[in-house]
Motif scaffolding. Structure first.
Motif, mmCIF file in Angstrom:
data_model
loop_
_atom_site.group_PDB
_atom_site.id
_atom_site.type_symbol
_atom_site.label_atom_id
_atom_site.label_comp_id
_atom_site.label_asym_id
_atom_site.label_seq_id
_atom_site.Cartn_x
_atom_site.Cartn_y
_atom_site.Cartn_z
ATOM 1 N N THR A 32 0.937 -1.009 0.176
ATOM 2 C CA THR A 32 0.157 -0.165 -0.039
ATOM 3 C C THR A 32 0.916 1.269 0.050
ATOM 4 O OG1 THR A 32 -1.671 -1.049 1.481
ATOM 5 C CG2 THR A 32 -1.834 1.103 1.051
ATOM 6 N N TYR A 33 1.861 1.277 0.790
ATOM 7 C CA TYR A 33 2.698 2.322 0.864
ATOM 8 C C TYR A 33 4.008 2.466 0.074
ATOM 9 C CZ TYR A 33 -0.481 2.583 4.751
ATOM 10 O OH TYR A 33 -1.865 2.774 5.345
ATOM 11 N N GLU B 62 18.004 -5.908 2.631
ATOM 12 C CA GLU B 62 18.625 -7.226 2.347
ATOM 13 C C GLU B 62 17.388 -7.926 1.336
ATOM 14 O OE1 GLU B 62 18.043 -9.574 5.841
ATOM 15 O OE2 GLU B 62 18.909 -11.347 4.773
ATOM 16 N N HIS B 63 17.747 -8.571 0.416
ATOM 17 C CA HIS B 63 16.684 -9.117 -0.273
ATOM 18 C C HIS B 63 16.160 -10.509 0.470
ATOM 19 C CE1 HIS B 63 14.260 -10.835 -3.571
ATOM 20 N NE2 HIS B 63 15.062 -9.944 -4.610
ATOM 21 N N GLY B 64 15.106 -10.438 0.773
ATOM 22 C CA GLY B 64 14.555 -11.683 1.584
ATOM 23 C C GLY B 64 13.831 -12.671 0.657
ATOM 24 N N ASN C 47 4.071 -10.745 4.622
ATOM 25 C CA ASN C 47 4.965 -10.327 5.295
ATOM 26 C C ASN C 47 6.250 -11.105 5.813
ATOM 27 O OD1 ASN C 47 4.333 -7.623 5.088
ATOM 28 N ND2 ASN C 47 3.023 -7.506 6.933
ATOM 29 N N LEU D 120 8.896 -13.604 4.087
ATOM 30 C CA LEU D 120 9.711 -13.985 2.949
ATOM 31 C C LEU D 120 10.609 -15.075 2.942
ATOM 32 C CD1 LEU D 120 11.057 -10.175 2.005
ATOM 33 C CD2 LEU D 120 8.957 -11.440 1.371
HETATM 34 N N1 LIG Z 1 13.532 -7.012 1.584
HETATM 35 C C1 LIG Z 1 12.561 -7.583 0.584
HETATM 36 N N2 LIG Z 1 13.055 -8.542 -0.152
HETATM 37 C C2 LIG Z 1 12.124 -8.967 -1.005
HETATM 38 N N3 LIG Z 1 11.195 -8.761 -1.269
HETATM 39 C C3 LIG Z 1 10.648 -7.226 -0.677
HETATM 40 C C4 LIG Z 1 11.435 -7.016 0.435
HETATM 41 N N4 LIG Z 1 10.515 -5.841 0.833
HETATM 42 C C5 LIG Z 1 9.373 -5.500 0.377
HETATM 43 N N5 LIG Z 1 9.539 -6.834 -0.814
HETATM 44 C C6 LIG Z 1 8.494 -6.878 -1.558
HETATM 45 O O1 LIG Z 1 7.702 -5.795 -1.798
HETATM 46 C C7 LIG Z 1 6.254 -6.193 -1.260
HETATM 47 C C8 LIG Z 1 5.847 -4.888 -0.550
HETATM 48 O O2 LIG Z 1 6.576 -4.733 0.726
HETATM 49 P P1 LIG Z 1 6.155 -4.129 2.286
HETATM 50 O O3 LIG Z 1 4.925 -5.180 2.490
HETATM 51 O O4 LIG Z 1 7.115 -4.026 3.042
HETATM 52 O O5 LIG Z 1 5.337 -2.766 1.663
HETATM 53 P P2 LIG Z 1 4.140 -1.816 2.460
HETATM 54 O O6 LIG Z 1 3.824 -0.813 1.421
HETATM 55 O O7 LIG Z 1 4.863 -1.680 3.867
HETATM 56 O O8 LIG Z 1 2.953 -2.771 2.708
HETATM 57 P P3 LIG Z 1 1.859 -2.699 3.179
HETATM 58 O O9 LIG Z 1 0.612 -2.778 2.256
HETATM 59 O O10 LIG Z 1 1.571 -3.728 4.267
HETATM 60 O O11 LIG Z 1 1.724 -1.229 4.047
HETATM 61 C C9 LIG Z 1 6.273 -7.623 -0.328
HETATM 62 O O12 LIG Z 1 5.084 -8.125 -0.230
HETATM 63 C C10 LIG Z 1 7.351 -8.190 -1.039
HETATM 64 O O13 LIG Z 1 6.822 -8.741 -2.049
#
Ligand SMILES: Nc1ncnc2c1ncn2[C@@H]1O[C@H](COP(=O)(O)OP(=O)(O)OP(=O)(O)O)[C@@H](O)[C@H]1O
Length: 625
Positions: free
Chosen positions: A322-323, A433-435, A479, A481
């Motif tokens: 979302t963000y 880090e790439h998770g 959330n 990975l």
């Molecule tokens: N460190 C990472 N390594 C690999 N993929 C990632 C990583 N961080 C984020 N992603 C990818 O990006 C997507 C969105 O990241 P994240 O959930 O942190 O975003 P958000 O905008 O905070 O989500 P939300 O909608 O919960 O607020 C994750 O579902 C994942 O697929």
């Protein structure tokens, strides 16, 4: 209930395949309806759509462009905010062109070895889940906090850092501490965080330094920043005095004489007006504070941050929330989160600097868990490593736009096109880090991988509980990975005990600490979910929505308190996800084991208790000290 017969494997297989086909048809229908991209084949859509938010009935009733956007029961961000932080009057109301959405997508089953329960079975199963009565929580102080509870501001109050900092100040006064914050010092000192400033165009290039040259100096600069912050926070009268003298210094031309002074200036700006928020003598400027916390004198350009890690042409978008928009840059992931702007993004009000400061502190605090030398009491590497944090400003670079469009082409983005961002737009870039892949789309092969996932998540939560009273509070399958490697075990330290968990070649990372609660030792960071009623209005029977509701019962809607039971609720959710939504090779004994684990989990009050469950005993090795 819902378990598969273990004895007759060919019948079972036939049943699985038949049900899978049936399920896929249903699933394609659902997904197909919630997408705008009608030119795709159903198979394309099925394979590529990562988002599973379609269960929200509202979504189906959306028309036009909004129908392409991720919608579930939406968390209203007009009410979002950590307790001490109000959303500002600077937020100009905009008619919501695109429907707000919430990540944390309710689940649909997918995967290669799908053993999908029928809808009826699933409903019955959820009913069974619902029938479990929540155990009464051990009494927790309702207003537990090291600070006095800030006054709950209404939704359109002014965004000021000061209320949060004031709580910090109060907590410091209550605790009779007057030295610098040890936790914050530690966070700023952490070697995993090279915080050299990426100077913006407004700085003299001769001031640019290599990371090697700058790291030590930067740490001491940050410590200076930090102690400056502390001194500002400790005494409001001093703040008034400082403000006057700082202002004199600033107008007498001390700004812009080098990176060293730049940081000092950034700190000084804490009590001075900045471009983003109007100055009020009684308030600190959160944007300047965010810059200072990120070790920057001024915002960087997105392309400058990315080009530190890879050629701009090699940037690939890998995910979205979302963000945040997540891009792969070499071996790292850069998550770009727009902040402080008036433009609604993906239907949501943008996060504010003050919220980001908390996320930054939270991420860095969790980074500290990665230290394992010496006599550290608690350590683990399962929380995603934050490599760097940068404040940026400007519109999206063309390379990022291209990466975004490529991903959209292949996956169908639910986010707004980033070309809409104006030149003055600010962001925080989390370099992580790439998770690997999120659990939603990752294909687990077998029961060993499933239990490896459970033991790693449980251990990480236990360690973070022990270290920081940490509760994730949003540990849905987007959330978590996963990636495969050739490791066999994962080391961690829990309350001084050195332990290893068998991994079966799977590495788990936990991300997204937006809703998390942590006690850094100096302050408690938490999001007041009571100001977010929609979070608890998700579809009945949906496991994720039920988990938010159960958290609310457990915490009695007092989100500042420590309720490690919320971690257990997410473990229960995970077991359900494994049983109901994920497909992997398993027999009926494996399923019985998971159900038995679930029953026992229901009695635990924390992940620290859960990690000693018999389910994990085969997977854990205690090191002899
Ligand atoms: N460190 C990472 N390594 C690999 N993929 C990632 C990583 N961080 C984020 N992603 C990818 O990006 C997507 C969105 O990241 P994240 O959930 O942190 O975003 P958000 O905008 O905070 O989500 P939300 O909608 O919960 O607020 C994750 O579902 C994942 O697929």
């Amino acid at each position: 209930m819902g378990s598969k017969p273990g004895g007759n494997s060919s019948d079972l297989w036939a049943e699985i395949v038949a049900t899978e086909n049936q399920q896929q048809k249903q699933q394609v229908e659902v997904i197909y309806r919630r997408r705008r991209r009608t030119q795709k084949t159903p198979q394309d859509v099925d394979l590529k759509q990562p988002s599973l938010s379609s269960r929200n009935g509202n979504r189906m009733s959306l028309a036009g462009e909004a129908a392409n956007k991720r919608v579930s029961w939406n968390r209203s961000l007009s009410t979002r905010g950590r307790t001490s932080i109000a959303v500002g009057t600077c937020v100009v109301y905009q008619p919501q062109g695109k429907q707000a959405r919430r990540k944390g997508k309710p689940a649909l089953p997918k995967g290669k070895f799908v053993q999908p329960p029928t809808f009826e079975k699933e409903r019955a199963y959820f009913q069974e889940v619902d029938d479990f009565e929540l155990l009464e929580e051990s009494p927790s102080p309702k207003n537990f906090s090291t600070w006095a509870m800030g006054t709950q501001t209404n939704n359109i109050a002014i965004p000021h850092l000061s209320s949060r900092l004031e709580k910090w100040l109060i907590s410091r006064k209550l605790n009779h501490t007057c030295g610098p914050s040890s936790t914050l010092s530690k966070i700023l000192e952490t070697p995993a965080m090279p915080l050299e400033p990426i100077c913006g165009n407004d700085l003299n290039p001769s001031n640019l330094r290599t990371p090697e040259k700058s790291s030590m100096k930067t740490n001491s600069q940050l410590l200076a920043v930090h102690s400056r912050l502390c001194s500002i926070l400790v005494d409001k009268d001093a703040l008034e005095r400082d403000h006057n003298s700082q202002y004199r210094n600033l107008v007498s031309g001390s700004e812009g004489q080098g990176c060293c002074e730049d940081l000092e200036v950034a700190v000084k700006k804490l009590s001075l007006a900045s471009t983003s928020v109007c100055f009020d003598s009684d308030q600190l400027d959160p944007f300047a504070a965010l810059l200072a916390v990120c070790g920057q004198p001024s915002p960087s350009k997105l392309k400058d941050v990315f080009s530190k890690y890879c050629e701009l042409g090699n940037i690939v978008k890998i995910g979205e929330g979302t963000y945040g928009e997540a891009f792969k840059a070499s071996n790292y992931v850069c998550k770009i989160v727009p902040i402080d702007g008036d433009l609604r993004v993906n239907g949501e009000v943008q996060k504010r600097s003050e919220e980001l400061i908390e996320e930054v502190i939270l991420s860095r605090t969790l980074n500290c868990l990665r230290e394992c030398d010496g006599d550290v009491c608690n350590s683990c590497t399962t929380f995603i490593e934050t490599i760097d944090l940068k404040v940026c400003q400007g519109s999206y670079d063309s390379a990022l736009i291209k990466a975004w469009e490529d991903w959209d082409e292949n996956n169908g983005s639910e986010n707004d096109h980033p070309k809409e961002f104006p030149e003055k737009q600010c962001y925080v870039v989390f370099v992580l880090e790439h998770g690997g892949k999120d659990l939603e789309s990752f294909i687990l092969l077998n029961f060993d991988e499933a239990r490896s996932l459970l033991v790693q998540v449980t251990a990480a939560l236990a360690v973070a509980e022990a270290a920081y009273e940490f509760e994730h509070r949003d540990l849905h399958w987007g959330n978590i990975l996963l990636r495969r490697n050739d490791s066999e075990t994962l080391q961690f330290i829990l309350e001084g005990k050195h332990m290893s968990a068998r991994t079966f070649g799977l590495s788990i990372s936990i991300i997204d600490f937006t809703l998390s609660r942590i006690n850094t030792g100096e302050e408690i960071l938490f999001l007041d979910l009571s100001s977010d009623p929609d979070l608890f209005n998700g579809p009945k029977g949906d496991r994720q929505s039920e988990t938010y509701r159960k958290m609310k019962e457990v915490t009695d809607d007092c989100w500042d308190g420590s309720f490690p039971r919320t971690n257990v609720l997410w473990l229960l959710y995970l077991v359900d996800i494994l049983l109901l939504k994920k497909s992997f090779e398993r027999n009926s004994k494996n399923e019985r084991d998971l159900r038995a684990l679930k029953k026992r989990l229901d009695k635990y009050q924390s992940a620290k208790e859960a990690i000693f469950d018999p389910f994990f005993s085969e997977l854990l090795i205690m090191a002899c000290e």
